[in-house]
Design a protein around this motif. Sequence first.
Motif, PDB file in Angstrom:
ATOM      1  N   SER A 103     -11.223  16.115 -21.869  1.00 32.87           N
ATOM      2  CA  SER A 103     -10.570  14.821 -21.799  1.00 32.87           C
ATOM      3  C   SER A 103     -11.672  13.787 -21.606  1.00 32.87           C
ATOM      4  CB  SER A 103      -9.599  14.787 -20.624  1.00 32.87           C
ATOM      5  OG  SER A 103      -9.048  13.505 -20.473  1.00 32.87           O
ATOM      6  N   GLU A 104     -11.730  12.797 -22.480  1.00 35.58           N
ATOM      7  CA  GLU A 104     -12.773  11.779 -22.382  1.00 35.58           C
ATOM      8  C   GLU A 104     -12.465  10.850 -21.215  1.00 35.58           C
ATOM      9  OE1 GLU A 104     -15.182   8.626 -25.212  1.00 35.58           O
ATOM     10  OE2 GLU A 104     -13.654   9.924 -26.075  1.00 35.58           O
ATOM     11  N   GLN A 105     -13.504  10.532 -20.452  1.00 34.16           N
ATOM     12  CA  GLN A 105     -13.377   9.681 -19.274  1.00 34.16           C
ATOM     13  C   GLN A 105     -14.114   8.369 -19.499  1.00 34.16           C
ATOM     14  OE1 GLN A 105     -11.684  10.967 -16.227  1.00 34.16           O
ATOM     15  NE2 GLN A 105     -10.989  12.085 -18.027  1.00 34.16           N
ATOM     16  N   SER A 106     -13.688   7.341 -18.802  1.00 37.20           N
ATOM     17  CA  SER A 106     -14.404   6.070 -18.894  1.00 37.20           C
ATOM     18  C   SER A 106     -15.642   6.133 -17.998  1.00 37.20           C
ATOM     19  CB  SER A 106     -13.502   4.917 -18.469  1.00 37.20           C
ATOM     20  OG  SER A 106     -13.073   5.100 -17.143  1.00 37.20           O
ATOM     21  N   CYS A 107     -16.706   5.492 -18.434  1.00 38.63           N
ATOM     22  CA  CYS A 107     -17.967   5.476 -17.691  1.00 38.63           C
ATOM     23  C   CYS A 107     -17.983   4.274 -16.751  1.00 38.63           C
ATOM     24  CB  CYS A 107     -19.149   5.393 -18.656  1.00 38.63           C
ATOM     25  SG  CYS A 107     -19.248   6.764 -19.791  1.00 38.63           S
ATOM     26  N   ARG A 108     -18.363   4.534 -15.523  1.00 31.91           N
ATOM     27  CA  ARG A 108     -18.461   3.466 -14.531  1.00 31.91           C
ATOM     28  C   ARG A 108     -19.860   2.862 -14.561  1.00 31.91           C
ATOM     29  NH1 ARG A 108     -17.233   7.185  -9.582  1.00 31.91           N
ATOM     30  NH2 ARG A 108     -18.844   8.242 -10.727  1.00 31.91           N
TER      31      ARG A 108
END
Length: 111
Positions: free
Chosen positions: A42-47
Amino acid sequence: MKSIRKTYNDGYLQYGQTETGRSETGKRIGNVFVEEGRLAYSEQSCREQDYQMADVMSRSLDMKVKTPLPPNYRSFSRKRVKVSGVTFDVIKVDADRSNDELYLYLQEVGS
């Protein structure tokens, strides 16, 4: 109590290593990706702190993904990952053992 099911529905990634391909005479003909396994992700957003961590390592962060913890997990050091035909280097791995998940920080090969 209602069970919570985690979903990894962005696709499958292949993980493995790149080895030197050789001809029958032993001449180097290029690099070959050797797959060791597949994982749903699952692709996650980068902080912002993820980008800063990559910058401190003199790397660039192109993608962050979450995967279930593989049963034979030891280490992802020196591994490469293929996502939709694009090859990435694994620059960092965060293991969340309480949820049996891995967060992989990826840099596209050649960038």
